[in-house]
Motif scaffolding. Structure first.
Motif, mmCIF file in Angstrom:
data_model
loop_
_atom_site.group_PDB
_atom_site.id
_atom_site.type_symbol
_atom_site.label_atom_id
_atom_site.label_comp_id
_atom_site.label_asym_id
_atom_site.label_seq_id
_atom_site.Cartn_x
_atom_site.Cartn_y
_atom_site.Cartn_z
ATOM 1 N N CYS A 1 -29.941 13.880 -4.616
ATOM 2 C CA CYS A 1 -30.589 13.387 -5.833
ATOM 3 C C CYS A 1 -29.626 13.410 -7.017
ATOM 4 C CB CYS A 1 -31.787 14.271 -6.122
ATOM 5 S SG CYS A 1 -32.593 13.937 -7.669
ATOM 6 N N CYS B 1 -32.217 11.101 -11.753
ATOM 7 C CA CYS B 1 -32.383 9.971 -12.667
ATOM 8 C C CYS B 1 -33.787 9.946 -13.249
ATOM 9 C CB CYS B 1 -32.118 8.664 -11.933
ATOM 10 S SG CYS B 1 -33.369 8.296 -10.706
ATOM 11 N N TYR B 2 -34.684 10.713 -12.709
ATOM 12 C CA TYR B 2 -36.079 10.830 -13.159
ATOM 13 C C TYR B 2 -36.917 9.570 -12.894
ATOM 14 C CZ TYR B 2 -35.150 15.220 -15.677
ATOM 15 O OH TYR B 2 -34.812 16.509 -16.011
ATOM 16 N N CYS C 1 -38.275 8.500 -10.115
ATOM 17 C CA CYS C 1 -39.438 8.775 -9.271
ATOM 18 C C CYS C 1 -40.494 9.545 -10.056
ATOM 19 C CB CYS C 1 -39.026 9.547 -8.024
ATOM 20 S SG CYS C 1 -38.231 11.111 -8.366
ATOM 21 N N CYS D 1 -35.830 5.014 -6.038
ATOM 22 C CA CYS D 1 -34.750 5.990 -5.902
ATOM 23 C C CYS D 1 -33.416 5.269 -5.680
ATOM 24 C CB CYS D 1 -35.022 6.947 -4.753
ATOM 25 S SG CYS D 1 -33.806 8.272 -4.657
#
Ligand code: SF4
Ligand code: SF4
Ligand code: FES
Lengths: 114, 333
Positions: B158, B161-162, B164, B208
């Motif tokens: 991950c 990036c926020y 999701c 994502c």
């Protein structure tokens, strides 16, 4: 803090704080503060190389000015400043790891200043 | 309307447009990369810092340069603004630094990663990064977590990036998915490994940018570049039913939403369409899907980003010639 304080240890302590405080939203600060801390940890414990000192400056520069909030700068500036003003002490840690990591070790160069 | 100059090209956009979207109206190689900004998601952007640009003049009223690089995805344009992206050495260097930061804790297990071939991070690193690393420490790792029976989270990959999180927040009524912890220990989680259980949860897979959220019905089935994307639709009571089917031979291996050239989902699709309708007979086929990006999926048909022809028509002859000699840009079709 006085002239017997170990600058490397002190800088490591700063970056440990900022690593812990980083909120983790933006990439330069989230990853960079941790990186600085790890490299400083290495230097302080006598496993660093001369190359690491330049790495610190470069990573600090990659964080500075590119983050969402000023915590990035706050983390980067003390590291860059410490290397700028006390490079000899960083180099001493690299070249004389055994002396530098002894408990209560004081950088001999400081005596001249006092 | 506000008139701005982006990398020497003038463009007029409505007030309040962000610099990034102004650049996207020009199109082509001058568009800054975006790893976290996602047009359909309110509030996204500002996190990854991939899109930083230099503002050489703030506006006509106050033509001073901005002291720091700004995130183009969240900074609105001002009339008379002059922005430098590919023309600024500083921006390009900073971007190299951002790639490095995103990669130091990334596993780079592309050979076994389902996202490989359509991964924004691969593209970003390839286009803007350097090929070596200076990081010697151990990388951060996490256990893989199943978020319900259909989605798997591989937090190690991950990039926070926020996207999701915004998707879960804005698409679903009861949010159970968010960021836990802080700093480089933050992780995406569903408090006490809750199942994300609602009709649109599958969309987090599409938003994502990396292989952190993957479709469990598709994991390890095939490399994306061996599959053939085909547009199809069906009458769906929950969503628009417009999807892309990914074929290998006669089998539908995966179903995703349709994306635009910047990898942004055009229409959200429901979980039934995504996970349960894996037969050709469930769908009305429209024809091969066009993959707009410079992706390996379009194997041997790589496309360079193209500048909007309308913008070219308005440019003076001399700047067009300049642009043609400028490698990342390609004019017209
Ligand atoms: S997320 Fe992208 S860069 Fe990371 S391992 Fe997967 S394909 Fe590679
Ligand atoms: S899981 Fe994917 S979408 Fe969610 S924050 Fe991480 S990289 Fe972004
Ligand atoms: S796309 Fe602008 S900061 Fe991530």
């Amino acid at each position: 803090m006085d002239e017997t304080t170990c600058i490397v240890r002190n800088t490591w302590n700063f970056s440990r704080f900022y690593h812990h405080e980083s909120c983790g939203q933006c990439s330069p600060c989230r990853e960079g503060t941790g990186w600085l801390e790890k490299v400083l940890h290495r230097l302080e414990h006598g496993h660093g190389s001369l190359h690491d000192i330049d790495l610190l400056v470069s990573v600090a520069k990659q964080i500075e000015g590119n983050t969402i909030c000023p915590l990035g700068e706050a983390a980067a500036w003390p590291v860059a400043a410490a290397v700028r003003h006390f490079r000899d002490e960083f180099e001493w840690h690299v070249k004389h790891p055994q002396e530098a990591t002894r408990p209560g070790a004081v950088y001999p160069g400081k005596a001249v200043l006092a | 309307m506000a008139k701005i100059t982006f990398d020497g090209i003038e463009v007029e956009v409505p007030d309040g447009t962000t610099i990034l979207n102004a650049a996207r109206t020009i199109g082509g190689g001058i568009v800054p990369p975006a790893m976290c900004y996602y047009t359909p998601l309110k509030g996204s952007g500002g996190k990854c810092r991939a899109c930083l640009v230099r503002v050489a003049a703030g506006s006509t009223k106050d033509p001073r340069p901005m002291p720091k690089l700004v995130a183009s995805c969240i900074t609105p344009v001002q009339d008379g603004m002059v922005v430098e992206n590919t023309t600024s050495e500083q921006v390009l260097n900073v971007r190299k630094g951002i790639v490095e930061m995103l990669l130091i804790n990334h596993p780079l297990d592309c050979p076994v990663c389902d996202q490989a071939g359509e991964c924004d991070l691969q593209n970003f690193a390839f286009e803007h990064g350097v090929s070596t690393t200076r990081y010697e420490e151990e990388r951060r790792t996490f256990e893989k977590i199943d978020i319900g029976p259909l989605i798997q989270l591989h937090m190690t990959r991950c990039i926070l990036c926020y996207r999701c999180v915004y998707t879960a927040d804005q698409l679903t009524p009861e949010r159970v998915h968010g960021v836990l912890g802080r700093g480089d220990a933050s992780e995406i989680g569903t408090y006490i490994e809750n199942i994300i259980d609602n009709d649109f949860s599958g969309n987090v897979i599409d938003v994502c940018p990396v292989g952190a959220l993957t479709d469990k019905t598709w994991r390890f089935k095939q490399r994306v570049w061996f599959t053939k994307p085909v547009n199809a639709h069906r009458d769906c009571p929950k969503c628009t039913g417009n999807v892309v089917l990914w074929y290998k031979g006669k089998d539908v291996l995966r179903i995703t939403a349709r994306k635009n050239e910047y990898g942004e989902v055009k229409e959200w699709i429901c979980n039934e369409c995504r996970f349960e309708k894996k037969e050709t007979s469930d769908w009305t086929i429209e024809g091969p899907a066009h993959i707009d990006r410079t992706s390996v999926i379009s194997a041997n048909h790589y496309e360079l980003p193209v500048i909007n022809p309308q913008i070219i028509a308005d440019l003076p002859e001399s700047s067009v010639r300049d642009l043609e000699q400028n490698p990342p840009l390609k004019l017209g079709n």
